[in-house]
Structure formats: C-alpha cells, structure tokens
Design an enzyme around this catalytic site. Structure first.
Site, PDB file in Angstrom:
ATOM      1  N   CYS A   1      40.526  40.170  39.159  1.00 52.63           N
ATOM      2  CA  CYS A   1      40.532  41.278  40.115  1.00 52.63           C
ATOM      3  C   CYS A   1      39.777  42.474  39.559  1.00 52.63           C
ATOM      4  CB  CYS A   1      41.965  41.674  40.460  1.00 52.63           C
ATOM      5  SG  CYS A   1      42.082  43.019  41.672  1.00 52.63           S
TER       6      CYS A   1
ATOM      7  N   CYS B   1      41.334  45.825  40.439  1.00 48.39           N
ATOM      8  CA  CYS B   1      42.501  46.148  39.624  1.00 48.39           C
ATOM      9  C   CYS B   1      42.108  46.597  38.221  1.00 48.39           C
ATOM     10  CB  CYS B   1      43.418  44.930  39.502  1.00 48.39           C
ATOM     11  SG  CYS B   1      43.864  44.147  41.065  1.00 48.39           S
ATOM     12  N   ASP B   2      41.164  45.882  37.598  1.00 44.59           N
ATOM     13  CA  ASP B   2      40.918  46.034  36.164  1.00 44.59           C
ATOM     14  C   ASP B   2      39.548  46.569  35.786  1.00 44.59           C
ATOM     15  OD1 ASP B   2      43.460  44.947  35.749  1.00 44.59           O
ATOM     16  OD2 ASP B   2      42.694  42.902  35.725  1.00 44.59           O
TER      17      ASP B   2
END
Length: 324
Positions: free
Chosen positions: A137, A140-141
């Site tokens: 992701c 997300c990261d």
C-alpha cells in the site's frame, strides 16, 4: 451448539466492523462481532500507522485495533472468537449464520465487514521484510520513503496508480513488470510515461526480496528476465507489491451480487446491498480507497442504516397491529 441472537450481527473485526459495532452498541442494538480468521483485520500486520486521524505521533497497527476493540466492548459489543462458514440470507431478517464452532448466529440486521487481502507474490523475503521495506500500500506507507529509491511491482491500474502516487515522495520510482506492455488504462499509461521520476523495467519478475529484517530492512530485489532468463539485483529502499486485492467474499457467492472483481455491490453512496437489512462496509465493497479511515466511515454508515432499517420494521409492525 449455541444460538446467539442480536439486533445487529457483524462479520469481520477490522476498522469497518468495529466502527459499526461502536455505533450499533451506542444505539442499543447489542451487536455481536464474529472476528474471523484475522481478528483486527489488515492493520494487525501493519507496523507504523501515520495517517489515521487523532494521533500526532506514529502508532502501531495492532495497538490501534486493540484500542478499537476495547472501545467496542466498553459500549456493549459482544466479541466472538469464531469464523462464519455458512450463511442463509434467503428468508430475510433475521439472517442466520453458522460458525466453524458449530454455533449459530442470528441477526435482525447483518453487517458484512470481511475485508480484502492484498495479493502477494509469494517469493522468499516477502513475508520476512513485510513492513520493513516491503509493502502492498503506497498510500499507507509511501510517506516513509521520502527521498528514497522505491520500486513498484505490477502492470495493472493499481501498480501504475501506486507508482504515480509515490512520485509525491520520491524522485526515483521504478515500475517492474513481467511483460513488455502494461495492462492499465491508456490514460494512466500516458501519465506514467510522461513522468520523469518514473522508469520501467520490462520483462522482469521478482525472484526474492533481500535484506535484514532486524537491521535496516530491504536492500535489494533479485530479478529474473522473463525472456533471457538472466538474473540481476536491483537496489531499493522500498518495494510495493501492486498486483491487486482479493475481497473476502467467497461466503457470499450466489447469495449477494458481486462485481467483476468479487466485491459486494452496494447502492452508490451507501452500504446497502440488494437485500434489505444486509449492509457491506470497508474493503469488502471498496476497491478504490482501501484505507482504514474510509473503512471506519463506511462502518459507521452501516450501523446508522441498520438502526434506521430496524426502526422502519418496528413502525411497519406497529401499523399492522393497529390495523388489526
């Protein structure tokens, strides 16, 4: 065998399911959450979480889910350590589900929050370096790889979108694809090829992810050319596997409408399925955003709509009794 009855039965215990439980419990629906094979959902295998509102410092995914579960229990949710293996939606409310334990769960409303799982390559080092350089992701990261060298593996819409997103954080993004052409939409390909921050490695598959999980994480990817068979190393600080997601909807095939990707079809802008009283929330119905905060939001929506559904049923019942 025990029969557990509730006004709101929730299948799944990630951000969507637990948010539905919190709202449902506060509405006095005494929800039951059947936690499933992965209690807490995908965040339990995520380390640093920096994009969930309310925390100025980085928090840990498992801790966040523990707190969310504790909050749900505090307001009156019953958590069940079980996995649903069969469900009957044919007769309408109440809906009847069977657990792996043999117990039966009956809900006047049903909230499906079974989530989705990222598809992984299944190569050496992928699991060991998960959260330590290997991710599924970018949204997300990606923030953790500011100014660093990153790779994206895949050739569809997800991979191209991830690569484009990562250019917000990195000037050195490489897309690695096993074929000599992409499968993504043409407009996305045009954006990719025009972006000076992105390079493409064609006809390459990842043989393994290399590095030390305890010291520094990912260092490089071992690649193999699909045409020549030649192997090579590709240095990278971060690698994002972007070969799609698989929604956990096997249980609902033939019982609810699913789209081409296997996601539950809902009324646009709502968590309502085609069956009155059955709601879907989180990644099981969302193939676009797939974030913890959006999952939690749709969980809230499902609980509010479940409460309205029950109120409508009770009003109709009252009207019928009055007429008699």
């Amino acid at each position: 065998m025990t029969v557990h009855k509730t006004r709101m039965l929730i299948i799944g215990s990630g951000p969507a399911g637990l948010s539905a439980a919190i709202y449902g419990a506060r509405a006095m629906m005494e929800p039951i959450v059947v936690q499933g094979l992965q209690p807490g959902g995908q965040l339990t295998i995520t380390t640093d979480v920096e994009n969930y509102p309310g925390f100025k410092d980085v928090i840990q995914g498992p801790w966040l889910m523990q707190e969310m579960q504790a909050q749900a229990e505090h307001v009156g949710t019953r958590m069940m350590w079980d996995t649903i293996v069969d469900i009957d939606l044919s007769n309408g409310s109440p809906f009847r589900a069977t657990g792996d334990s043999g117990d039966i769960y009956e809900g006047e409303t049903l909230v499906i929050a079974t989530g989705a799982q990222a598809r992984w390559l299944g190569v050496p080092g992928e699991q060991e370096l998960g959260g330590k350089g290997v991710s599924a992701c970018a949204t997300c990261d990606g923030f953790f790889y500011r100014g660093k060298k990153v790779a994206v593996i895949g050739g569809g819409n997800t991979a191209v979108e991830e690569a484009l997103y990562l250019t917000n954080h990195s000037d050195d993004v490489t897309l690695i694809h096993r074929r000599d052409e992409l499968r993504s939409e043409r407009i996305l390909q045009e954006r990719l090829f025009k972006n000076p921050k992105i390079k493409v490695l064609w006809n390459k598959v990842v043989e393994s992810f290399e590095g030390d999980p305890l010291a520094g994480g990912l260092t490089h990817l071992s690649l193999k050319d699909t045409v020549t068979g030649e192997t090579s190393d590709f240095a990278a600080d971060g690698a994002f596997v972007a070969i799609g997601h698989a929604p956990s909807t096997e249980l609902f095939k033939g019982k609810l409408e699913l789209d081409a990707g296997g996601y539950i079809v809902v009324e646009p802008g709502t968590p309502k399925t085609a069956i009155p009283g059955v709601f879907a929330c989180g990644d099981v119905m969302d193939h676009t955003y797939r974030q913890a905060v959006t999952a939690a939001g749709t969980g809230c929506m499902a609980a509010l709509d479940a409460e309205r559904f029950l109120a409508t049923l009770e009003f109709a019942k009252g009207e019928t009794q009055a007429a008699e």
